[in-house]
Motif scaffolding. Structure first.
Motif, PDB file in Angstrom:
ATOM      1  N   UNK A 114       0.836  -1.209   0.000  1.00  0.00           N
ATOM      2  CA  UNK A 114       0.000   0.000   0.000  1.00  0.00           C
ATOM      3  C   UNK A 114       0.867   1.253   0.000  1.00  0.00           C
ATOM      4  N   UNK A 115       1.750   1.353   0.974  1.00  0.00           N
ATOM      5  CA  UNK A 115       2.498   2.596   1.132  1.00  0.00           C
ATOM      6  C   UNK A 115       3.490   2.841  -0.009  1.00  0.00           C
ATOM      7  N   UNK A 116       4.273   1.804  -0.297  1.00  0.00           N
ATOM      8  CA  UNK A 116       5.326   1.997  -1.309  1.00  0.00           C
ATOM      9  C   UNK A 116       4.737   2.402  -2.662  1.00  0.00           C
ATOM     10  N   UNK A 117       3.699   1.727  -3.162  1.00  0.00           N
ATOM     11  CA  UNK A 117       3.153   2.155  -4.460  1.00  0.00           C
ATOM     12  C   UNK A 117       2.585   3.569  -4.422  1.00  0.00           C
ATOM     13  N   UNK A 118       1.908   3.893  -3.305  1.00  0.00           N
ATOM     14  CA  UNK A 118       1.325   5.244  -3.216  1.00  0.00           C
ATOM     15  C   UNK A 118       2.429   6.291  -3.249  1.00  0.00           C
ATOM     16  N   UNK A 119       3.473   6.014  -2.480  1.00  0.00           N
ATOM     17  CA  UNK A 119       4.589   6.953  -2.426  1.00  0.00           C
ATOM     18  C   UNK A 119       5.215   7.114  -3.800  1.00  0.00           C
TER      19      UNK A 119
ATOM     20  N   UNK B 299       2.087  13.481   9.122  1.00  0.00           N
ATOM     21  CA  UNK B 299       2.712  12.174   9.071  1.00  0.00           C
ATOM     22  C   UNK B 299       4.208  12.347   8.864  1.00  0.00           C
ATOM     23  N   UNK B 300       4.959  11.384   9.323  1.00  0.00           N
ATOM     24  CA  UNK B 300       6.398  11.429   9.099  1.00  0.00           C
ATOM     25  C   UNK B 300       6.741  11.056   7.664  1.00  0.00           C
ATOM     26  N   UNK B 301       5.796  10.359   7.042  1.00  0.00           N
ATOM     27  CA  UNK B 301       6.044   9.836   5.696  1.00  0.00           C
ATOM     28  C   UNK B 301       6.158  10.984   4.695  1.00  0.00           C
TER      29      UNK B 301
ATOM     30  N   UNK C 195       2.968  13.234   3.539  1.00  0.00           N
ATOM     31  CA  UNK C 195       2.912  14.636   3.943  1.00  0.00           C
ATOM     32  C   UNK C 195       2.647  15.534   2.738  1.00  0.00           C
ATOM     33  N   UNK C 196       3.398  15.267   1.669  1.00  0.00           N
ATOM     34  CA  UNK C 196       3.244  16.071   0.454  1.00  0.00           C
ATOM     35  C   UNK C 196       1.827  15.935  -0.080  1.00  0.00           C
ATOM     36  N   UNK C 197       1.314  14.722  -0.045  1.00  0.00           N
ATOM     37  CA  UNK C 197      -0.032  14.488  -0.571  1.00  0.00           C
ATOM     38  C   UNK C 197      -1.040  15.321   0.214  1.00  0.00           C
ATOM     39  N   UNK C 198      -0.884  15.327   1.562  1.00  0.00           N
ATOM     40  CA  UNK C 198      -1.807  16.103   2.379  1.00  0.00           C
ATOM     41  C   UNK C 198      -1.687  17.585   2.040  1.00  0.00           C
ATOM     42  N   UNK C 199      -0.448  18.088   2.044  1.00  0.00           N
ATOM     43  CA  UNK C 199      -0.265  19.533   1.891  1.00  0.00           C
ATOM     44  C   UNK C 199      -0.744  19.988   0.520  1.00  0.00           C
ATOM     45  N   UNK C 200      -0.384  19.248  -0.521  1.00  0.00           N
ATOM     46  CA  UNK C 200      -0.807  19.744  -1.835  1.00  0.00           C
ATOM     47  C   UNK C 200      -2.314  19.582  -2.008  1.00  0.00           C
ATOM     48  N   UNK C 201      -2.865  18.536  -1.420  1.00  0.00           N
ATOM     49  CA  UNK C 201      -4.313  18.392  -1.479  1.00  0.00           C
ATOM     50  C   UNK C 201      -5.002  19.548  -0.778  1.00  0.00           C
TER      51      UNK C 201
ATOM     52  N   UNK D 181      12.675  16.068  -2.334  1.00  0.00           N
ATOM     53  CA  UNK D 181      11.961  15.964  -3.606  1.00  0.00           C
ATOM     54  C   UNK D 181      10.621  16.703  -3.608  1.00  0.00           C
ATOM     55  N   UNK D 182      10.064  16.948  -2.408  1.00  0.00           N
ATOM     56  CA  UNK D 182       8.741  17.547  -2.375  1.00  0.00           C
ATOM     57  C   UNK D 182       8.746  19.029  -2.716  1.00  0.00           C
TER      58      UNK D 182
END
Lengths: 375, 595, 231, 446
Positions: free
Chosen positions: C119-124, D312-314, D318-324, D342-343
């Protein structure tokens, strides 16, 4: 030009002095026509609307302003104290509710659904207007105030600071040309209107404030001393609201300058009587000069004066004061009025006149640089 | 064609007569009388009639009827009366406004610009970020007694909350107008159109006469001041004027709406700048205030420096600039304590005039500082819009310029117009020219002119009725061309060459020479003369084409001539008192300022 | 007081870290400080999770627009937390086969590992892949040759891009050996090695000095703005 | 002179200061050239290292297919504690026997001294052997690091060829790695830090004594008011991203100091500010900073802690949340201040597409181009570090910037010396100059 008005300051031994005493907002007048009043009599009073304190309640609860109404604990018209809860949030599933507390005391005036702002109106503040001069009420302006009339010795100064005050008139110096020094002021002058001669010195002013003199009246003042008294450099001559505990009034101007002999003698003649002084000066359109009125409490002289700027027309023999260097402060009378403009030392062309000074010397000065002296 | 124009100032009412002779409009006569707005007269038309009576006496035409009104001609052959009567007014302190907006630097500033441009004095600007707490703002609103309030805020579709918040502060504060109790306070809303309904509800109570116009800042990128300015004019006539003594009568006399004096001055300057395609700065230094106008790149700006003036406010100028700054322009020995007392004496007796040369020198030094301070205020107000998104490309990586820079650029300035007592009544034209140069520090080639008898307000209104007449009179009678100032931008070194110049008239060399750093020189070039001036600045000095690049421009002569200024910009005076005095003396001598 | 204590903690910890780099005697102290930081960060994580829960719960409670997503977020968060902490599906460590919880949380067969991997890796990766489009759009907008600097940058970029493709080799392959330095592929390497490195180092030297000065300001307590604006 | 240096700020980005006068431009350009040359010299050093790697690769090729002979063992081996270190580092050296060329590498191993101490004699007390290093056959020494300080070890060395290994050579006695008071290798760095600190402190003190300090305007920081004002007028929020690293990264700290200023402006303008963070600790610190700012602006009641939230630490989560969030809420002002990877471009491009004023600041040089291209204003590296001092306007903080400039001037001088030495070393490859160059390189740790 058709007419040439020349400004002047009114110094008169006896005039009918009328003063309008008005409330800032409509209120109650406490006296009626014909009443005799003293300077301290309250002639009218009212309440000023309380201060307004806005509180952003929606922001404090982090809710939308539109959702605020159901959360309010107080309604418009309720009285609130500091710390009272104004509104409470619903919280998360009923838990973690937050309250918005009032930061002001007063009446809740309105709740805005557009901004979530609650307006609290503080208590009304009473305002009283006193008669300022002893005299008779000759007119009542309904809900606004009165006109007080008295027969008085009236002197206009050129400049003053501080507001209205009154007290017994006392003379501090021996002559109109004597500077007001520290030693001229003594403890008996507390609450009095003290008249000095020429310049009021820094020491004199300091001592007067220590003693609690109500007002100081002199010929001149030094710019530096004025700055010390006020705490700032006065930029524009609009005064009257200073809170310095004393009213200062100069009759001639800034610098070392003696009070006009006649002014001094008029005041000297009435030493001990109650006098009213207003230091408010406004040198703008609608000129206001500071003034001293000493009610004489006798029959009217006929002439009626209501304050404001005075002006007159120059003729040969008219007594004038020169109000600009190089002859600043000197008194004399007009001895010639040449029609044609003359070239001044500065190179400008201006209409001039010739003044015969008290010393006998004759000088040519621009017409703009003199003012009328006397009635 | 015969036109009578009056300007009702706070102390005097000035009338001028403009006549069309041989197809050309010229100003022919002028008259003056004290303004009669205040007690005991309380009717402005008396002063107008008096001033026009003076015109009548001078011109020989009958202009005033027995009932005290102005006579109109029925046809061109009628010997009496005039064809057109127009007027401006600043009596009773002019139009005093309070403006409000959301962000001080954005909508509030646009609102201020609109109000100032319409000729108002802005008493205060309320904004959500003016660092005052809401109750302090309310206190202030309650103290002020404006003639009119302009509320703006939010872009269209942008903020509504804060605009309404400000409205909700103004409404309960119930500011009282200056005139009369029953009179409703006019309030113009020129903010976010989505807030209109709520605003209408907030001000639906008694005491306000609300009118709504288009947003003056529809987006942050665009300013739309026109509708707000026009509405200010309308409201000025409908509400403010109608309550001032005698104005109802005056309005029926006039053929064009009565304008606030500064608004009219702004109009004429805009007309000139547009007509000639130039950048103009105009100044009117008065006793209490200094009005500054500028048109740069077609954008008009006006500022009022409320407490910078030469009589009522002279003490404030000295306090704000500092006595040292004033005295640096003085080449004579003066005692500071005595000067300070003299300044205060002028403040309390504002109508006096300098009699000695020393007094004149001092007053002109004060005026330099007043103008300089007013110009600084103007520069910081006349800016490009703030809050604009920048579109960057790689080319900008090294020069990320800020938004909101000043529009005023002394290098691109073409014409300076001086008016106001100390400038227009200076005994010598050279004094006016030098005061302007010292205070404004023009760069490159700048023409200097003065409005001899302060005719600009009249012409501003005239321009709205008859632009040709206004332009012709402005060029021929209103402006007195003093000459040119030619100065390089950049630091000069004292004693080293600054620039070479050659003045030619029809290919014949009239004057030639070299300016040394710190030196000034005057080349007399009389009125009506036309020539070309070539200047070759030293490296690092800019005359308009870039550092070190020569410039050739056509110049017209004037009453003073061509002032070659080798002092460099920004202008720096020597710090040591002895050197500075020597410098100032050289400049005064070179320009024959005090003969 | 509220400011003084954190400031002194920061100052002391900072000096310890600094000294531990040079003086072996303080090394273990430095490590302790590092450990303390990790502990603090771990405690802070509870606050972080709390904030996440609070914000999303409030959204659900108020039925804000899109509250469903908040619910999904919380459910996913809870599931991941449970399977991760509970090590569900984790085979025990081979060394301690009797201890059910001894395995690694993302070992083969664990649900947590599965979530991570599938889940995580593909989404990332999907998010990362977006970058290519953003680079293209940014470059398209930003690369306009409107002044000298922009032209220089543009032409340099052009050389480098070409030099990294086969087209670059083909285009300048005809250049004789003695002029091989002018071949695009070599030019591109040269630019990257010399000019780019030089520019980069200038920035890095600046940054290094900036970091030193900033640290020093904080260590000396001159700069307290990291705790909120100075006064 | 240094009053001017402060305007150099960006040596490489000279032209950026459009207001600089001619001399400032020339001097900056000179420095720029010098740095360019310096880097050129430095890049030469790197290529030499590369050639060494190549030569190592060639040996096995030459040896392929030769006769099967085990290489001879080393003739002697010594181990000694390295002075001025943190302990745990021991240098082992040996002498190869003749004919060693057939071998390809040395294997160095170590053994702890067994505690039960069956004997302290040769070969006794040795436990299991662990590998220390494998080194090319030309080398005659190896360094064993990460040993426990104050513990004793035996070492042995074996020569290895494709055909077999030599006999082992073991140290006679165990050697102890003592820790020292100071790590000698870091002395130059330590001196450099002292020097820079001295410069900075000197100017801080000078500023306290009242010496006037001036810094050039930084457009990006002046634009904070613009950006916040825009958000206020448009009725939108302000987004502040303090990077994706934790509080132990100095860039995050620098980002928070800017946040303090931005939130204070936001409080004054009464604009809403949102701070999504990718670390819990950063969230806490950001809350402190923002709350203090609201307090200082006198609008403590408007502070909303929930606007500063942990996501999130991820990195990409994080980028997904912020840009959304950006696409949905359309903030009118976006700030990116901290450490980004990269973000950076994803955020900045999204922000650009929604028409926000964007101000970025980072010291990640690889992300700078993205920010410069997509944002309205960018604080480049050092400017970002200087931001808090600049914004505070306090003389002693600004003094520290001056100190930094002095340090920069010193760095420039060192670079000039290096460039001159490197150039002369090419002309005269022997003699004192290459030695001086080598010494300089050694000191600078290259």
């Amino acid at each position: 030009m058709a007419k040439a008005y020349t400004p002047g300051l009114k110094v008169t031994a006896r005039t009918t002095y009328r003063v309008r005493r008005l409330l800032p907002v409509p209120g109650d007048v406490r006296v009626k026509v014909g009443d005799s009043v003293s300077a301290e009599t309250v002639v009218a009073e009212t309440f000023l609307e309380g201060d307004v304190f806005p509180i952003k309640v929606a922001g404090m609860l982090s809710v939308n302003p539109a959702e605020l109404m159901p959360l309010m604990l107080k309604r418009a018209g309720d009285t609130v104290q500091v710390g009272d809860a104004l509104a409470r949030s619903k919280g998360i599933f009923g838990m973690m509710k937050t309250e918005a507390k009032s930061t002001a005391t007063g009446t809740l005036e309105s709740v805005s659904e557009s901004t979530g702002m609650v307006i609290i109106r503080g208590a009304k503040t009473p305002v009283q207007v006193r008669a300022y001069v002893a005299g008779k009420i000759i007119e009542v302006i309904a809900n606004e105030g009165v006109v007080v009339e008295t027969d008085a010795l009236f002197v206009q100064g050129i400049f003053g600071v501080g507001g209205e005050t009154w007290g017994p008139l006392m003379i501090a110096g021996k002559s109109h040309a004597e500077d007001l020094l520290e030693e001229h002021i003594n403890a008996s002058m507390k609450g009095a209107i003290v008249v000095g001669g020429a310049r009021m010195t820094a020491g004199g002013i300091r001592r007067a404030r220590e003693v609690g003199v109500a007002a100081l009246i002199c010929g001149g003042i030094d710019d530096a001393d004025l700055r010390d008294v006020l705490g700032y450099d006065l930029g524009v001559a609009v005064t009257g609201s200073e809170k310095i505990g004393i009213t200062l009034l100069v009759t001639e101007g800034f610098g070392d300058i003696a009070m006009a002999k006649r002014t001094f003698q008029l005041l000297l003649a009435h030493a001990g009587k109650m006098a009213s002084v207003n230091g408010a000066t406004q040198i703008r359109a609608g000129v206001m000069r500071p003034e001293i009125a000493v009610p004489l409490g006798q029959a009217s002289s006929g002439e009626i004066f209501t304050g404001g700027a005075t002006a007159g027309i120059l003729n040969i023999g008219t007594p004038v004061r020169i109000i600009r260097d190089p002859h600043f402060g000197l008194l004399g009378s007009v001895s010639a009025l040449p029609e044609q403009p003359a070239v001044l030392g500065s190179g400008s062309k201006a209409r001039v006149l010739e003044v015969a000074l008290e010393s006998g010397q004759r000088v040519i000065v621009p017409r703009a640089n003199v003012e009328l002296v006397g009635d | 064609m015969r036109i009578v124009a009056t300007d009702c100032g706070s102390t005097t009412t000035k009338a001028i007569l403009i006549e069309e002779k041989d197809g050309v409009f010229r100003q022919t006569f002028r008259g003056e009388a004290p303004t009669t707005v205040e007690e005991p007269f309380a009717d402005v038309t008396l002063g107008v009639a008096n001033s026009v009576t003076e015109l009548q006496e001078l011109s020989g035409y009958k202009l005033i009827a027995d009932d005290g009104t102005i006579i109109r001609r029925k046809n061109a052959s009628d010997p009496d009366g005039c064809d057109l009567y127009i007027s401006t007014s600043s009596a009773g302190g002019g139009l005093q406004m309070m403006v409000a907006g959301v962000v001080r630097e954005m909508t509030a500033e646009s609102a201020k610009r609109a109000a100032l441009g319409a000729g108002a004095i802005v008493m205060d600007t309320i904004a959500s970020n003016d660092r005052r707490k809401p109750h302090e703002q309310i206190q202030r609103i309650r103290e002020l007694r404006p003639d009119m309030v302009l509320v703006s805020g939010g872009t269209d579709g942008g903020d509504t909350k804060k605009v309404i918040e400000i409205a909700e502060l103004i409404a309960p504060a119930r500011p009282r107008p200056r005139f009369g109790g029953e009179y409703k306070l006019p309030l113009i809303f020129a903010g976010n159109k989505e807030a209109r309904e709520t605003i209408e509800r907030v001000f639906s109570g008694e005491g306000f006469a609300l009118s709504v116009v288009d947003n003056l800042r529809p987006t942050l990128e665009r300013e739309n001041l026109g509708p707000a300015r026009e509405r200010i004019h309308d409201v000025f006539l409908e509400h403010v004027m109608a309550h001032a003594p005698g104005y109802d009568k005056l309005m029926t006399w006039a053929n064009a709406p009565i304008m606030p004096t500064p608004g009219a001055v702004g109009d004429i300057l805009q007309t000139i700048a547009k007509g000639r395609g130039i950048n103009v700065v105009g100044v009117d230094i008065g006793g209490a205030t200094t009005d500054m106008f500028s048109v740069f790149g077609g954008v008009f700006n006006r500022t009022v420096s409320a407490n910078l003036g030469m009589s009522y406010s002279i003490s404030n100028v000295c306090a704000e600039a500092g006595m040292d700054s004033v005295l640096r322009w003085v080449h004579l020995d003066m005692d500071e304590r005595e000067l300070r007392n003299r300044v205060k004496n002028k403040m309390i007796r504002p109508t006096t005039i300098p009699q000695t040369l020393e007094a004149l020198v001092f007053e002109q030094a004060v005026s330099r500082e007043a103008l300089r301070l007013a110009y600084i205020q103007h520069k910081s107000f006349a800016t490009t819009l703030k809050g604009v998104q920048q579109q960057r490309t790689v080319g900008d990586a090294f020069s990320q310029k800020e938004a909101g820079g000043s529009l005023v650029d002394n290098m691109s300035l073409d014409l300076m117009v001086a008016s106001g007592g100390v400038l227009s009544h200076a005994p010598r034209m050279e004094q006016t020219a030098l005061m302007m140069i010292d205070a404004f520090e023009p760069e490159g080639f700048t023409e200097i002119a003065k409005d001899s008898i302060f005719m600009m307000p009249h012409l501003g209104v005239l321009a709205s009725v008859n632009p040709r007449a206004a332009m012709e009179v402005f060029e021929k009678d209103c402006l007195v061309v003093l000459g040119w100032c030619v100065a390089p931008r950049g630091e000069v070194r004292a004693g080293r060459p600054a620039f070479d110049f050659t003045l030619r008239r029809a290919n014949e060399v009239v004057a030639q020479g070299q300016l040394i750093g710190g030196e000034m020189r005057l080349v007399r070039f009389g009125h009506g003369e036309v020539g070309t001036l070539e200047v070759r600045p030293e490296r690092g000095l800019d005359m308009g084409s870039g550092p070190g690049k020569p410039v050739t421009r056509e110049v017209r002569g004037g009453a003073v001539g061509i002032v070659l200024d080798g002092r460099g910009r920004p202008l720096k005076l020597p710090t040591s008192a002895v050197e500075r005095r020597a410098c100032v003396e050289q400049w005064l001598k070179a320009l024959e300022v005090y003969e | 007081m509220k400011r003084l204590v954190p400031m002194w903690i920061a100052i002391i910890a900072g000096f310890v870290m600094l000294l531990s780099a040079f003086f072996p005697i303080t090394e273990s102290l430095g490590e302790t400080v590092g450990d303390v930081f990790n502990v603090v960060a771990a405690i802070a994580f509870i606050l972080g999770a709390g904030s996440l829960a609070k914000v999303n719960l409030a959204k659900i409670s108020r039925r804000d627009q899109g509250w469903g997503y908040a619910a999904i977020t919380l459910i996913c968060f809870a599931i991941t937390l449970v399977v991760g902490l509970g090590k569900i599906g984790v085979p025990p460590n081979t060394q301690f086969p009797l201890l059910a919880w001894s395995g690694e949380k993302n070992a083969d067969g664990s649900i947590f590992g599965w979530i991570y991997e599938f889940a995580l890796v593909p989404i990332t990766s999907t998010m990362f892949a977006l970058l290519a489009f953003y680079v293209a759009s940014a470059a398209f907008r930003a690369f306009r040759a409107k002044n000298l600097e922009a032209i220089l940058l543009l032409s340099t970029a052009f050389i480098i891009l070409l030099g990294r493709t086969f087209a670059g080799v083909v285009l300048t392959g005809w250049l004789p050996d003695w002029a091989s330095g002018l071949r695009l592929e070599n030019l591109s390497v040269y630019i990257m090695q010399v000019f780019n490195t030089a520019g980069n180092r200038a920035i890095i030297i600046g940054i290094a000095l900036g970091v030193t000065a900033t640290s020093l300001r904080i260590l000396l307590g001159v700069d307290r703005s990291w705790m909120g604006s100075g006064d | 002179m240094f009053a001017r240096i402060v305007k150099w700020d960006y040596l490489a980005l000279v032209a950026r200061n459009a207001n600089a006068n001619r001399w400032q431009k020339i001097s900056s350009a000179l420095i720029f050239c010098v740095i360019a040359l310096g880097s050129f010299g430095a890049s030469g050093v790197e290529s030499k290292v590369d050639s060494k790697v190549d030569s190592r690769g060639k040996i096995p090729l030459n040896e392929l297919g030769q006769e099967v002979i085990a290489p001879p063992a080393a003739t002697s081996i010594t181990a000694e504690d390295v002075a001025w270190d943190a302990g745990g580092v021991i240098k082992i050296s040996w002498q190869p026997a003749a004919g060693i060329t057939s071998a390809t590498k040395w294997i160095v191993e170590r053994s702890e001294v067994l505690v039960d101490g069956q004997g302290s004699g040769q070969g006794s007390g040795q436990g299991p052997w662990t590998l220390v290093a494998e080194v090319p056959i030309e080398e005659k020494y190896a360094v064993a690091s990460k040993l426990s300080p104050e513990a004793s070890y035996f070492f042995r060395v074996t020569a290895v060829s494709p055909n077999g290994s030599s006999a082992v050579t073991t140290t006679k006695s165990a050697v102890t790695g003592h820790w020292n008071f100071f790590i000698g290798a870091k002395l130059p760095l330590f001196c450099a830090i002292l020097l820079v600190s001295a410069c900075v402190i000197n100017f801080i003190l000078a500023a306290r004594r009242g010496r006037p300090m001036k810094v050039r305007r930084i457009a990006a920081l002046e634009a904070i008011k613009d950006a916040v004002g825009r958000a206020t007028e448009m009725g939108r929020s302000i987004l502040f991203v303090p990077g994706i690293q934790d509080m132990d990264n100095i860039q995050t700290v620098a980002g928070l100091t800017v946040l303090g200023n931005v939130s204070r402006t936001a409080a004054e303008y009464d604009a809403a500010i949102e701070v999504p963070t990718s670390r819990s600790l950063v969230m806490e610190a950001a809350r402190e900073a923002v709350q203090a700012s609201y307090l200082a602006a006198g609008r403590a009641d408007a502070y909303n802690a929930d606007a500063i939230r942990y996501i999130t630490d991820e990195q990409f989560g994080f980028v997904a949340y912020v840009s959304g969030r950006m696409v949905r809420e359309k903030p009118a002002a976006c700030f990116y201040m901290g450490c980004f990877f990269a973000e950076s471009l994803i955020l900045a491009e999204t922000g650009n597409s929604i028409g926000a004023i964007q101000i970025a600041g980072t010291a990640e040089s690889s992300q700078l181009p993205f920010f410069v291209a997509a944002c309205d204003y960018t604080l480049i590296g050092e400017e970002f570090m200087a931001a808090s001092a600049y914004l505070s306007g306090e003389p002693d903080q600004i003094g520290s910037l001056k100190g930094q400039d002095l340090a920069k001037a010193i760095a420039a001088i060192v670079i000039v010396i290096g460039v001159v030495l490197a150039t002369m070393a090419v002309i005269a490859p022997s003699g004192p100059i290459p030695a001086a160059l080598a010494w300089l390189k050694g000191v600078l740790g290259s």
